[in-house]
Design an enzyme around this catalytic site. Structure first.
Site, PDB file in Angstrom:
ATOM      1  N   ASP A  94      11.858  34.882 -20.472  1.00  0.00           N
ATOM      2  CA  ASP A  94      10.733  35.258 -21.345  1.00  0.00           C
ATOM      3  C   ASP A  94      10.866  34.369 -22.685  1.00  0.00           C
ATOM      4  OD1 ASP A  94      12.138  36.950 -22.611  1.00  0.00           O
ATOM      5  OD2 ASP A  94      10.722  38.499 -22.449  1.00  0.00           O
ATOM      6  N   SER A  95       9.986  34.206 -23.364  1.00  0.00           N
ATOM      7  CA  SER A  95      10.049  33.558 -24.864  1.00  0.00           C
ATOM      8  C   SER A  95      10.694  34.341 -25.791  1.00  0.00           C
ATOM      9  CB  SER A  95       8.949  32.781 -25.154  1.00  0.00           C
ATOM     10  OG  SER A  95       7.910  34.137 -25.607  1.00  0.00           O
ATOM     11  N   GLY A  96      10.640  35.542 -25.836  1.00  0.00           N
ATOM     12  CA  GLY A  96      10.968  36.378 -26.763  1.00  0.00           C
ATOM     13  C   GLY A  96      10.036  36.686 -27.631  1.00  0.00           C
ATOM     14  N   GLY A  97       8.863  36.331 -27.568  1.00  0.00           N
ATOM     15  CA  GLY A  97       7.708  36.696 -28.397  1.00  0.00           C
ATOM     16  C   GLY A  97       7.116  38.095 -28.309  1.00  0.00           C
ATOM     17  N   PHE A  98       6.907  38.089 -26.911  1.00  0.00           N
ATOM     18  CA  PHE A  98       6.236  39.492 -26.604  1.00  0.00           C
ATOM     19  C   PHE A  98       6.943  40.664 -27.011  1.00  0.00           C
ATOM     20  CE2 PHE A  98       5.673  43.006 -23.423  1.00  0.00           C
ATOM     21  CZ  PHE A  98       4.463  43.401 -23.650  1.00  0.00           C
ATOM     22  N   ASP A 148       4.353  32.125 -27.093  1.00  0.00           N
ATOM     23  CA  ASP A 148       2.959  32.233 -27.259  1.00  0.00           C
ATOM     24  C   ASP A 148       2.747  33.366 -28.162  1.00  0.00           C
ATOM     25  OD1 ASP A 148       4.100  34.529 -25.721  1.00  0.00           O
ATOM     26  OD2 ASP A 148       2.257  34.490 -24.411  1.00  0.00           O
ATOM     27  N   ASP A 268       6.655  40.195 -12.407  1.00  0.00           N
ATOM     28  CA  ASP A 268       8.103  40.941 -13.134  1.00  0.00           C
ATOM     29  C   ASP A 268       7.569  42.207 -13.557  1.00  0.00           C
ATOM     30  OD1 ASP A 268       6.941  39.487 -15.579  1.00  0.00           O
ATOM     31  OD2 ASP A 268       8.361  40.806 -16.177  1.00  0.00           O
ATOM     32  N   CYS A 306      13.349  52.240   5.327  1.00  0.00           N
ATOM     33  CA  CYS A 306      13.917  51.115   4.385  1.00  0.00           C
ATOM     34  C   CYS A 306      15.544  51.058   4.969  1.00  0.00           C
ATOM     35  CB  CYS A 306      14.077  51.760   2.850  1.00  0.00           C
ATOM     36  SG  CYS A 306      14.618  50.888   1.732  1.00  0.00           S
ATOM     37  N   CYS A 308      18.163  49.834   2.968  1.00  0.00           N
ATOM     38  CA  CYS A 308      18.647  49.846   1.863  1.00  0.00           C
ATOM     39  C   CYS A 308      19.855  50.786   1.891  1.00  0.00           C
ATOM     40  CB  CYS A 308      18.292  49.909   0.379  1.00  0.00           C
ATOM     41  SG  CYS A 308      17.901  51.517  -0.351  1.00  0.00           S
ATOM     42  N   CYS A 311      19.146  54.629   1.096  1.00  0.00           N
ATOM     43  CA  CYS A 311      18.406  55.303   2.609  1.00  0.00           C
ATOM     44  C   CYS A 311      19.248  55.138   3.582  1.00  0.00           C
ATOM     45  CB  CYS A 311      16.878  54.633   2.890  1.00  0.00           C
ATOM     46  SG  CYS A 311      15.799  54.501   1.297  1.00  0.00           S
ATOM     47  N   HIS A 336      17.537  51.144  -4.234  1.00  0.00           N
ATOM     48  CA  HIS A 336      16.146  51.271  -3.205  1.00  0.00           C
ATOM     49  C   HIS A 336      14.974  50.945  -4.029  1.00  0.00           C
ATOM     50  CE1 HIS A 336      13.209  53.044  -0.824  1.00  0.00           C
ATOM     51  NE2 HIS A 336      12.544  53.598  -1.960  1.00  0.00           N
TER      52      HIS A 336
HETATM   53 ZN   LIG Z   1      15.829  52.499   0.621  1.00  0.00          ZN
END
Ligand SMILES: [Zn+2]
Ligand SMILES: [Zn+2]
Lengths: 390, 411
Positions: A94-98, A148, A268, A306, A308, A311, A336
């Site tokens: 990101d730009s850092g501004g936010f 921005d 994101d 799932c 992963c 799980c 997870h």
């Molecule tokens: Zn999982």
């Protein structure tokens, strides 16, 4: 030529949802995509190998944080953030501004840039569009963001209008300052708050510039969901088909599904990783707070479907023991939650390719709201793109 | 379990432990360490990360403080703590206390012993203790014991500690007679007596007279809260004496924080099984284990000098570890330890770990834990090889030289 190219693989025949292949210098990314946030050059206790195992292709870094620590000079010496954190796939900064405006109360915005007091040593500093791009050029992410003029989503009137026009002026300064356009793709950001006219104007201005993709910003700041979706749709209606659309800061499952239907490609959010730290696991019915005593004798995995490592190996009951005491639990649950987000996106993508996206959406809402009480805003938003929940 | 001594080197034993029960084919070579765990899990590491560490011990030590309060749920789970904690293929050794932490004093009496977890105190009498063990189903379990003594403890209290511990042991033996669930579990008797030779002797002889499978020697300190706290030199003589009253054919265990040099010394005194809480404590402090175990050692002092970064890395560095929080690593793009083949050293730089520590990121501890475990487990391989090849004195001399090569408070 931009450091990004987009191929549309499939388009939902009813809604605006689409499945694309986005080619970046460090990865080929299937969209719609969720990008986990690795604020300080690390994704909350996970190593890059674990992210590769989850088939994560792109993650975020935060310019504000990385600009302070370890700082652009070190990142440049290290050969960029990719090398520094040992991540060979795509990155977005990101730009850092936010972050500056949201984290630092004293930030002051002028035409020149964002003025702020360093939280580390108190000295006065200025983040200009040029400086933001310079830092992002040092970090070396595949996709970088323009600086921005961020205003809270409740702001209206003159200030909002000023912010929108300033964002366009700053975009031109960012584009002029960008040193590595063939290696890093610069995204402008559609602003304009909850004002439809301003947003339209902003989008019209942005699409005149030669850029590789667009972000939709200034949303997800606590505004009413009815306003939120309308601004998203209005933006995607105006943005060109052949460029990716990145909806910033959105990551709740329901929002993801609705906004994919509205034509967004990239998302994101810190939520999935942050909530893991507090012992929460994301599942298709919402989330499980594993610290809750109700899981003490629940010997099922977090999500039986799932694949992963969380799980496959752990029960809710054991995670309940661990979540109350040890950081290992945070790392296990983060795996997870990232897996959940990525799998949700992949499932959506597959359904778009098979042109069964509306069925997917119906199934998703049935799981998430077993009572059948769907949120009105989601029903309206989906209806606006011809998906009618039953 | 069955313990056999293959070779005696000085006072140390090269041996093999053959467990009973389902893990019977897993031969454990001594001297060895157990896998240190917290809440039943390797610190900072889920099982998929633990897989990235090589030479992980086949047996995990789990302290009861964080687990005993959950024993009813673990009992309902029905397959024991190993499978519950996703360490199914590991042997489990349940101990009373966390080897890395101080124990709150003054809570034990003849009726029971307090262990400590996140939820506070959990006090067990022999009957509750056996219930907990039935739920956890360990392969080895330390008997309930009153180890709340140190060098300041009066003789009267020491006698009580020995008596309490023997009474608990008798109670447990009675309660576990013909116990089906615990039939393959090996009971480890605790040896108490603080710094009193008579009490140590009485505790050792009396415990050895009972049907236990091994001995856990404690009561020298009230738990441990740092790498520098435990000072073996202060009780070398006493430990030697204590061990002399124990039978040869059973392993001797000490659960505490051990530096590599301390391990060599304790091995020479006849201790077989150690904790791996040392690498954990280093990790918590942002330190990486860099001791050299090669024989002949490559001039330790020179080696450390080479390791340091140009602007004076050595200032906060002991002979055994480097402190990666130190600013001098900010721009150091070399691995934590060049010759280390762990996942951390193969993938990341000191500069990156310094950054992670500086920003309090969890990954710092994940990576340091991997490296420190890797190096510590590797040390035990070196120790066994060295003992077998008769170069133990050289190893000890090298470790001593490394430690003295730096101004350090560590002993
Ligand atoms: Zn999982
Ligand atoms: Zn290493």
């Amino acid at each position: 030529k931009h450091a990004l190219s987009l191929n549309i693989v499939a388009q939902c025949s009813k809604s605006k949802a689409r499945a694309c292949l986005m080619t970046l210098p460090h990865a080929q990314v299937d969209t719609p995509v969720f990008m986990p946030v690795g604020t300080q050059g690390t994704l909350k206790g996970l190593v890059p190998d674990q992210l590769r195992e989850l088939d994560c292709k792109i993650m975020l870094g935060n310019t504000y944080h990385l600009g302070h620590r370890p700082g652009p000079e070190l990142l440049e010496k290290a050969g960029g953030l990719h090398k520094f954190m040992s991540w060979d796939r795509a990155l977005l900064t990101d730009s850092g501004g936010f972050q500056m405006v949201s984290l630092l109360e004293l930030a002051q915005i002028t035409e020149e840039g964002v003025k702020f007091k360093s939280p580390h040593n108190g000295t006065e500093m200025l983040l200009t569009p040029e400086k933001s791009i310079e830092i992002q050029n040092s970090i070396g992410a595949d996709i970088i963001m323009q600086l921005d003029d961020v205003v809270h989503s409740s702001i209206e009137g003159e200030r909002l209008e000023e912010a929108m026009y300033r964002t366009i002026r700053w975009l031109d300064r960012c584009l002029a300052a960008h040193q590595r356009p063939t290696e890093q793709c610069l995204f402008p950001i559609v602003q304009g708050g909850l004002n439809a006219e301003l947003r339209k104007k902003c989008a019209h201005e942005l699409i005149k510039r030669d850029v590789g993709g667009y972000a939709i910003g200034g949303l997800s700041g606590g505004e009413a969901k009815e306003d939120f979706w309308k601004m998203v749709k209005l933006s995607t209606d105006l943005l060109p088909e052949d460029k990716p659309r990145y909806l910033m800061g959105v990551g709740f499952a329901v929002d993801l599904v609705v906004c994919v239907a509205l034509g967004c490609d990239m998302f994101d959010c810190v939520f999935p990783t942050r909530t893991a730290r507090f012992g929460c696991a994301l599942v298709k019915t919402g989330q499980l707070n594993l610290k809750n005593a109700s899981f003490a004798a629940d010997f099922k995995p977090v999500d039986a479907e799932c694949p992963c490592s969380c799980c496959k190996n752990y029960t809710r009951a054991y995670l309940h023991v661990l979540a109350n005491t040890e950081t290992a639990a945070c790392n296990i649950l983060t795996v997870h939650n990232v897996a959940y987000q990525l799998r949700l996106m992949r499932t959506m993508r597959q359904s778009i390719i098979e042109d069964k996206f509306p069925d997917f959406v119906q199934g998703f809402f049935d799981d998430m709201f077993p009572s059948g009480q769907f949120p009105d805003w989601a029903v309206d938003a989906l209806a606006s793109v011809n998906i009618h929940l039953r | 379990m069955k313990f056999s001594v293959e070779k005696v080197v000085g006072g140390g034993r090269l041996g093999t432990i053959l467990p009973s029960g389902p893990h019977g084919s897993t031969a454990l070579e001594t001297p060895m360490c157990t896998l240190y765990t917290r809440g039943g899990s390797a610190p900072h590491l889920g099982v998929d990360m633990l897989k990235r560490v090589s030479n992980v011990p086949d047996i995990a030590a789990m302290s009861l403080g964080s687990l005993a309060p959950h024993h009813e749920n673990i009992r309902d789970f029905g397959k024991g703590i190993g499978e519950f904690a996703a360490l199914k293929s590991s042997l489990i050794f349940t101990t009373l206390h966390d080897a890395s932490a101080a124990v709150t004093s003054g809570k034990n009496d003849r009726n029971g012993v307090a262990v400590w977890g996140k939820g506070g105190k959990f006090k067990m009498d022999p009957s509750l203790f056996v219930k907990v063990q039935e739920a956890l189903r360990p392969d080895w379990f330390q008997a309930l014991s009153d180890g709340d003594t140190d060098k300041h403890t009066a003789k009267k209290r020491l006698a009580k500690a020995v008596n309490n511990t023997l009474d608990f042991l008798d109670g447990i033996l009675e309660l576990t007679k013909n116990n089906k669930i615990l039939k393959d579990a090996s009971l480890i008797g605790a040896i108490e007596g603080g710094f009193d030779e008579e009490e140590r002797k009485r505790s050792a002889k009396e415990t050895a007279a009972r049907p236990v499978h091994g001995f856990l020697i404690e009561g020298f300190e009230k738990g441990h809260s740092g790498v520098d706290l435990f000072s073996i030199d202060s009780f070398t003589k006493l430990l030697e004496k204590t061990v002399s009253f124990l039978p040869e054919d059973k392993p001797r265990i000490m659960e505490t924080v051990w530096s590599p040099l301390q391990i060599v010394k304790a091995f020479n005194l006849g201790i077989d099984v150690f904790s791996s809480s040392y690498p954990y404590l280093l990790t918590e402090r942002g330190q990486a284990l860099v001791a050299d175990y090669t024989i002949p050692s490559s001039s330790p002092a020179a080696r450390l000098e080479n390791k340091g970064s140009p602007n004076g890395a050595l200032s906060t560095t002991s002979g055994f570890y480097v402190n990666l929080k130190d600013k001098c690593y900010f721009e150091d793009f070399s691995p934590v330890l060049t010759e280390c083949d762990c996942y951390c050293c193969a993938t990341f730089t000191r500069s990156y770990i310094h950054h992670l520590l500086n920003t309090s990121e969890l990954l710092a501890y994940v990576l340091l834990m991997i490296h420190n475990f890797h190096q510590y487990f590797h040390f035990f391989n070196c120790l066994r090889r060295s003992a077998r090849e008769g170069t133990l004195e050289d190893l000890q001399a090298s470790l001593e030289a490394q430690m003295n090569s730096k101004p350090s408070s560590e002993t």
